[in-house]
Enzyme design. Structure first.
Site, PDB file in Angstrom:
ATOM      1  N   THR A 188      -9.579 -15.144  -1.721  1.00 58.12           N
ATOM      2  CA  THR A 188     -10.080 -13.829  -1.297  1.00 58.12           C
ATOM      3  C   THR A 188      -9.900 -13.652   0.197  1.00 58.12           C
ATOM      4  O   THR A 188      -9.889 -14.619   0.950  1.00 58.12           O
ATOM      5  CB  THR A 188     -11.567 -13.643  -1.647  1.00 58.12           C
ATOM      6  OG1 THR A 188     -11.864 -12.246  -1.591  1.00 58.12           O
ATOM      7  CG2 THR A 188     -12.503 -14.365  -0.676  1.00 58.12           C
TER       8      THR A 188
ATOM      9  N   ASP B  76       0.799  -1.232   0.000  1.00 60.15           N
ATOM     10  CA  ASP B  76       0.000   0.000   0.000  1.00 60.15           C
ATOM     11  C   ASP B  76       0.829   1.278   0.000  1.00 60.15           C
ATOM     12  O   ASP B  76       0.269   2.382   0.012  1.00 60.15           O
ATOM     13  CB  ASP B  76      -0.931   0.015   1.224  1.00 60.15           C
ATOM     14  CG  ASP B  76      -2.002  -1.056   1.135  1.00 60.15           C
ATOM     15  OD1 ASP B  76      -2.633  -1.163   0.084  1.00 60.15           O
ATOM     16  OD2 ASP B  76      -2.184  -1.790   2.124  1.00 60.15           O
TER      17      ASP B  76
ATOM     18  N   GLY C 101      -6.016 -18.724  -6.732  1.00 61.21           N
ATOM     19  CA  GLY C 101      -6.672 -17.484  -6.346  1.00 61.21           C
ATOM     20  C   GLY C 101      -7.321 -17.648  -4.989  1.00 61.21           C
ATOM     21  O   GLY C 101      -7.646 -18.765  -4.572  1.00 61.21           O
TER      22      GLY C 101
ATOM     23  N   ARG D  66     -14.926  -4.000  -4.840  1.00 63.30           N
ATOM     24  CA  ARG D  66     -13.835  -3.025  -4.801  1.00 63.30           C
ATOM     25  C   ARG D  66     -12.606  -3.531  -5.556  1.00 63.30           C
ATOM     26  O   ARG D  66     -11.907  -2.751  -6.195  1.00 63.30           O
ATOM     27  CB  ARG D  66     -13.483  -2.650  -3.364  1.00 63.30           C
ATOM     28  CG  ARG D  66     -12.562  -1.447  -3.291  1.00 63.30           C
ATOM     29  CD  ARG D  66     -12.648  -0.653  -2.018  1.00 63.30           C
ATOM     30  NE  ARG D  66     -12.128  -1.324  -0.860  1.00 63.30           N
ATOM     31  CZ  ARG D  66     -12.871  -1.808   0.137  1.00 63.30           C
ATOM     32  NH1 ARG D  66     -14.199  -1.666   0.100  1.00 63.30           N
ATOM     33  NH2 ARG D  66     -12.334  -2.399   1.169  1.00 63.30           N
TER      34      ARG D  66
ATOM     35  N   TRP E  63     -10.675  -1.519  -8.348  1.00 65.78           N
ATOM     36  CA  TRP E  63      -9.217  -1.280  -8.378  1.00 65.78           C
ATOM     37  C   TRP E  63      -8.670  -1.732  -9.723  1.00 65.78           C
ATOM     38  O   TRP E  63      -7.760  -1.114 -10.283  1.00 65.78           O
ATOM     39  CB  TRP E  63      -8.500  -2.042  -7.271  1.00 65.78           C
ATOM     40  CG  TRP E  63      -8.719  -1.655  -5.833  1.00 65.78           C
ATOM     41  CD1 TRP E  63      -8.931  -2.519  -4.785  1.00 65.78           C
ATOM     42  CD2 TRP E  63      -8.705  -0.342  -5.226  1.00 65.78           C
ATOM     43  NE1 TRP E  63      -9.053  -1.829  -3.599  1.00 65.78           N
ATOM     44  CE2 TRP E  63      -8.917  -0.491  -3.835  1.00 65.78           C
ATOM     45  CE3 TRP E  63      -8.536   0.943  -5.748  1.00 65.78           C
ATOM     46  CZ2 TRP E  63      -8.963   0.591  -2.956  1.00 65.78           C
ATOM     47  CZ3 TRP E  63      -8.590   2.029  -4.863  1.00 65.78           C
ATOM     48  CH2 TRP E  63      -8.801   1.849  -3.491  1.00 65.78           C
TER      49      TRP E  63
ATOM     50  N   ASP F 250      -5.542  -4.916  -5.687  1.00 69.81           N
ATOM     51  CA  ASP F 250      -5.444  -3.524  -5.252  1.00 69.81           C
ATOM     52  C   ASP F 250      -4.111  -2.894  -5.657  1.00 69.81           C
ATOM     53  O   ASP F 250      -4.009  -1.685  -5.875  1.00 69.81           O
ATOM     54  CB  ASP F 250      -5.566  -3.411  -3.724  1.00 69.81           C
ATOM     55  CG  ASP F 250      -6.636  -4.287  -3.102  1.00 69.81           C
ATOM     56  OD1 ASP F 250      -6.965  -5.323  -3.700  1.00 69.81           O
ATOM     57  OD2 ASP F 250      -7.117  -3.951  -2.017  1.00 69.81           O
TER      58      ASP F 250
HETATM   59  N1  GLY Z   1      -6.821  -1.956  -0.290  1.00 68.47           N
HETATM   60  C1  GLY Z   1      -7.605  -2.452   0.765  1.00 68.47           C
HETATM   61  C2  GLY Z   1      -9.043  -2.329   0.528  1.00 68.47           C
HETATM   62  O1  GLY Z   1      -9.472  -1.973  -0.563  1.00 68.47           O
HETATM   63  O2  GLY Z   1      -9.786  -2.591   1.468  1.00 68.47           O
END
Ligand code: GLY
Length: 417
Positions: free
Chosen positions: A255, A134, A253, A267, A271, A195
């Site tokens: 999650t 991040d 993969g 989300r 992203w 992300d």
């Molecule tokens: N990047 C972490 C989230 O989208 O929660």
């Protein structure tokens, strides 16, 4: 002869632009975006005074942010700091201040931005809570934004340190940036995350300003692996994907924040839309523009009646599940970037209509204009459904991308990304 990657790419189903709602032009006046921006700025101004230079929590409780209260994570008995610069979301607050400063040119925002830059310099120098991909979210929206706005050289230097740190998370054999944790943590080793596509612009930028290709090469390799493995054949996406760090073999993969391993976390898809388009912007590899469209089609084809996404795209109206407004705000920014690179007028119209209509719905039904007590901009997001964290609450990234969307709709904006 086509390479293996191109064959894989063509095997992905493109659902096409099937949502009829986005075929017609919006029937509202564009002045609505200025009105929405003004309403948002009044909340930002309140927070500027309320947070007093500190950083707020990632998401609200009862639609209200408090100050981050945290110790230095490397310390066994940390002294708690009010408004601490820890976690992955503090840069969104600085980014919000930068967008507001651009619009208002009010020096009080600049003063706080500069104080934040000092904090981000300290954070990367002492590597406080930096064991994460991040870093791009944190430094693109703080140090790079400040450098682009004011030419702040110390901010530029800190952003380059951040890019070098992000490179330390690159796993050469697999061609990916590891998402979380220590590089030797057996539970996190070799895990890429969708992300992270939004963190690659830090590396593209570092290559541009230093002339060193290694940053861009790593980002490009990561993006190609995301294209090949994170995107499924039906145009949906995994949240994360594991690789063998010695052989580079793609494993599976998985999650963390989505409904299930095989569902499409809203989300993550958002992203992906924005992140692939940004990789196109910096590499000019047309596959990434196509990938942005393909992911956008899946997302837009699942818009519910009021056009704001449910937290996982497996859900729609009637499911009783919460929305994640932040997904929609991210997707809108991706769409507005996408249309800048399209030559087909029908596509341009469709994605522009979608971005505008979703933004209007966010303002009408999800913004805090109806909640005077809230200090957030965009309500009804979901942070982490499984852990019941930030569910049906505002969050800092939802606020940031909502304001970026309004900025993009009201001026010709130079990206921080
Ligand atoms: N990047 C972490 C989230 O989208 O929660």
């Amino acid at each position: 002869m086509k390479g293996m990657k191109d064959i894989l790419f063509e095997a992905i189903i493109n659902e096409g632009m099937r949502n009829e709602v986005f075929r017609s032009e919006p029937d509202f006046h564009p002045e609505v975006y200025r009105e929405a921006f003004a309403a948002a700025i009044s909340k930002v101004e309140g927070n500027l005074n309320g947070f007093k230079g500190g950083f707020p929590t990632s998401s609200t409780i009862g639609n209200v942010y408090a100050l981050n209260v945290h110790g230095d994570t490397r310390d066994a008995n940390p002294q708690k700091i009010q408004g601490a610069n820890v976690g992955w979301t503090t840069g969104f607050w600085t980014g919000i201040l930068c967008l507001t400063y651009e619009q208002t040119r009010d020096e009080q925002y600049l003063k706080t931005i500069e104080a934040h830059i000092d904090s981000f310099i300290d954070r990367i120098e002492r590597k406080i809570d930096c064991n994460t991909h991040d870093i791009g979210f944190l430094y693109s929206l703080s140090c790079i934004a400040a450098y682009k706005l004011t030419g702040n050289e110390a901010a530029k230097s800190a952003a380059l340190s951040a890019a070098n740190h992000l490179m330390s998370r690159y796993v050469e054999a697999a061609g990916i940036i590891q998402a979380w944790g220590d590089m030797n943590d057996p539970n996190q080793r070799g895990r890429m995350i969708i992300d992270c596509l939004m963190n690659l612009p830090l590396l593209y930028w570092a290559s541009e300003v230093t002339g060193e290709s290694s940053f861009k090469d790593a980002a490009y390799a990561h993006a190609q692996n995301a294209l090949k493995h994170i995107v499924r054949p039906d145009g949906t996406t995994y949240h994360t994907f594991f690789f063998d760090i010695d052989t580079g073999e793609a494993l599976r993969g998985n999650t963390l924040q989505g409904h299930s391993d095989e569902s499409c976390w809203a989300r993550g898809q958002a992203w992906g839309i924005y992140g692939f388009v940004l990789t196109y912007l910096y590499t000019q590899d047309a596959r990434f523009l196509e990938m942005g469209k393909l992911l956008a089609n899946y997302f837009l084809n699942r818009c519910p009646d009021d056009l704001v996404a449910y937290w996982d795209l497996d859900f729609t109206d009637g499911s009783g599940e919460p929305r994640d407004s932040s997904s929609s705000s991210i997707a809108v920014c991706g769409l507005l970037e996408l249309v800048k690179h399209l030559s087909d007028e029908e596509e341009q119209r469709y994605y522009t209509n979608a971005a505008k209509k979703i933004t209007k719905s966010m303002y009408d039904h999800y913004s805090s204009k109806k909640d005077a007590a809230s200090n957030a901009l965009l309500l009804h997001g979901v942070y982490f459904k499984k852990y019941n964290h930030g569910v049906d609450e505002a969050n800092l990234w939802g606020d940031y991308f909502y304001l970026e969307a309004l900025t993009r709709l009201t001026k010709d904006w130079q990206l921080y990304w």
